[in-house]
Design an enzyme around this catalytic site. Structure first.
Site, PDB file in Angstrom:
ATOM      1  N   HIS A 105       0.924  -1.027   0.186  1.00  0.00           N
ATOM      2  CA  HIS A 105       0.051   0.203  -0.050  1.00  0.00           C
ATOM      3  C   HIS A 105       0.850   1.043   0.154  1.00  0.00           C
ATOM      4  O   HIS A 105       0.975   2.370  -0.498  1.00  0.00           O
ATOM      5  CB  HIS A 105      -0.835  -0.067   0.432  1.00  0.00           C
ATOM      6  CG  HIS A 105      -2.296   0.755   1.400  1.00  0.00           C
ATOM      7  ND1 HIS A 105      -2.873   1.200   0.795  1.00  0.00           N
ATOM      8  CD2 HIS A 105      -1.709   2.478   1.802  1.00  0.00           C
ATOM      9  CE1 HIS A 105      -3.030   2.814   1.203  1.00  0.00           C
ATOM     10  NE2 HIS A 105      -2.558   3.287   1.726  1.00  0.00           N
ATOM     11  N   GLU A 106       1.940   0.841   0.557  1.00  0.00           N
ATOM     12  CA  GLU A 106       2.902   2.336   0.652  1.00  0.00           C
ATOM     13  C   GLU A 106       3.782   2.270  -0.781  1.00  0.00           C
ATOM     14  O   GLU A 106       3.464   4.033  -0.922  1.00  0.00           O
ATOM     15  CB  GLU A 106       3.684   2.282   2.120  1.00  0.00           C
ATOM     16  CG  GLU A 106       2.804   2.296   3.658  1.00  0.00           C
ATOM     17  CD  GLU A 106       2.032   3.469   3.371  1.00  0.00           C
ATOM     18  OE1 GLU A 106       2.242   4.632   3.108  1.00  0.00           O
ATOM     19  OE2 GLU A 106       1.323   3.000   4.694  1.00  0.00           O
ATOM     20  N   HIS A 109       1.232   4.272  -3.050  1.00  0.00           N
ATOM     21  CA  HIS A 109       1.377   5.993  -2.824  1.00  0.00           C
ATOM     22  C   HIS A 109       2.734   6.033  -3.406  1.00  0.00           C
ATOM     23  O   HIS A 109       2.870   7.320  -4.203  1.00  0.00           O
ATOM     24  CB  HIS A 109       2.008   6.444  -1.389  1.00  0.00           C
ATOM     25  CG  HIS A 109       0.676   6.297  -0.516  1.00  0.00           C
ATOM     26  ND1 HIS A 109      -0.804   6.777  -1.257  1.00  0.00           N
ATOM     27  CD2 HIS A 109      -0.010   6.141   0.853  1.00  0.00           C
ATOM     28  CE1 HIS A 109      -1.686   6.389   0.016  1.00  0.00           C
ATOM     29  NE2 HIS A 109      -1.372   6.363   1.163  1.00  0.00           N
TER      30      HIS A 109
END
Length: 235
Positions: A105-106, A109
């Protein structure tokens, strides 16, 4: 609906805000319990969170992003100022299914910034203004009430609205990062077929916290509008 009910109770707060706060507490509890549950399940590939983040970056052709350890629990984040993904104790070197989901998920980004995803650029641009708005909103409203100034009250409501806008922009940013993460996990085979739903549940639980934060902020804004919007105020 009257503003004050029995014993001077703020009915708008009880009816509008309290349910959203309960939702927010539930969402926080759910993300913690889901993360803790799947932190006990080790992925068969033996990938650490750091390796998963790097794999997502490679799949998307993103270079120049560092992956570092950061202290704390669930303190994982991507810092666009230094182009760094920082992963917490429970994610960086862990080989759990949950750590792969969070790390991916990071990395999602980082991919968003690399491809120029508009909502994340917009969020970054409005952060200074929204931070000021969230800090100034209630002092302005209180000062406006003290000075009987409708203008100050209106400014306070507009300032609070900025924080609601921030939550509104944040939601698609977080959902999109999770979608990118899950696509990379599936396409890159980072998790097995039976492990993938566990990572998805972890990220879905995390997304609920952003829905809840938006609900709380919107409910507070609606409360302020109902309290002050219908009053005929003159300076």
């Amino acid at each position: 609906m009257p503003y004050y009910g029995f014993y001077g109770i703020d009915m708008y707060y009880i009816v509008l805000v309290v349910p959203c706060i309960i939702l927010a507490f539930w969402a926080q509890a759910r993300v913690k319990s889901t993360f803790n549950r799947y932190s006990q399940v080790l992925n068969r590939r033996g990938l650490t969170g750091a390796q998963a983040a790097e794999a997502v970056l490679r799949q998307n052709g993103v270079t120049g992003v560092r992956v570092e350890w950061v202290a704390g629990k669930l303190t994982d984040h991507f810092d666009p100022r230094t182009n760094t993904i920082r992963l917490s104790n429970a994610v960086y070197s862990s080989t759990s299914v949950a750590s792969v989901g969070v790390a991916a998920h990071e990395a999602g980004h980082a991919v968003q910034y690399a491809v120029g995803y508009f909502p994340i650029r917009l969020r970054a641009a409005i952060i200074p203004v929204t931070q000021f708005g969230s800090m100034a909103a209630f002092p302005l409203i209180i000062l406006g009430l003290f000075m009987n100034s409708g203008i100050l009250i209106d400014l306070g409501i507009w300032a609070f609205a900025l924080s609601t806008v921030f939550q509104l922009v944040t939601l698609p940013v977080e959902v999109n990062a999770s979608n990118r993460a899950l696509a990379a996990i599936e396409q890159g085979g980072l998790l097995t077929e039976d492990e993938y739903p566990m990572a998805k549940k972890t990220l879905t639980a995390a997304a609920m916290t952003y829905f809840a934060a938006l609900a709380v902020s919107f409910a507070q804004l609606l409360r302020l509008l109902l309290i002050f919007g219908g009053r005929n105020r003159h300076d």
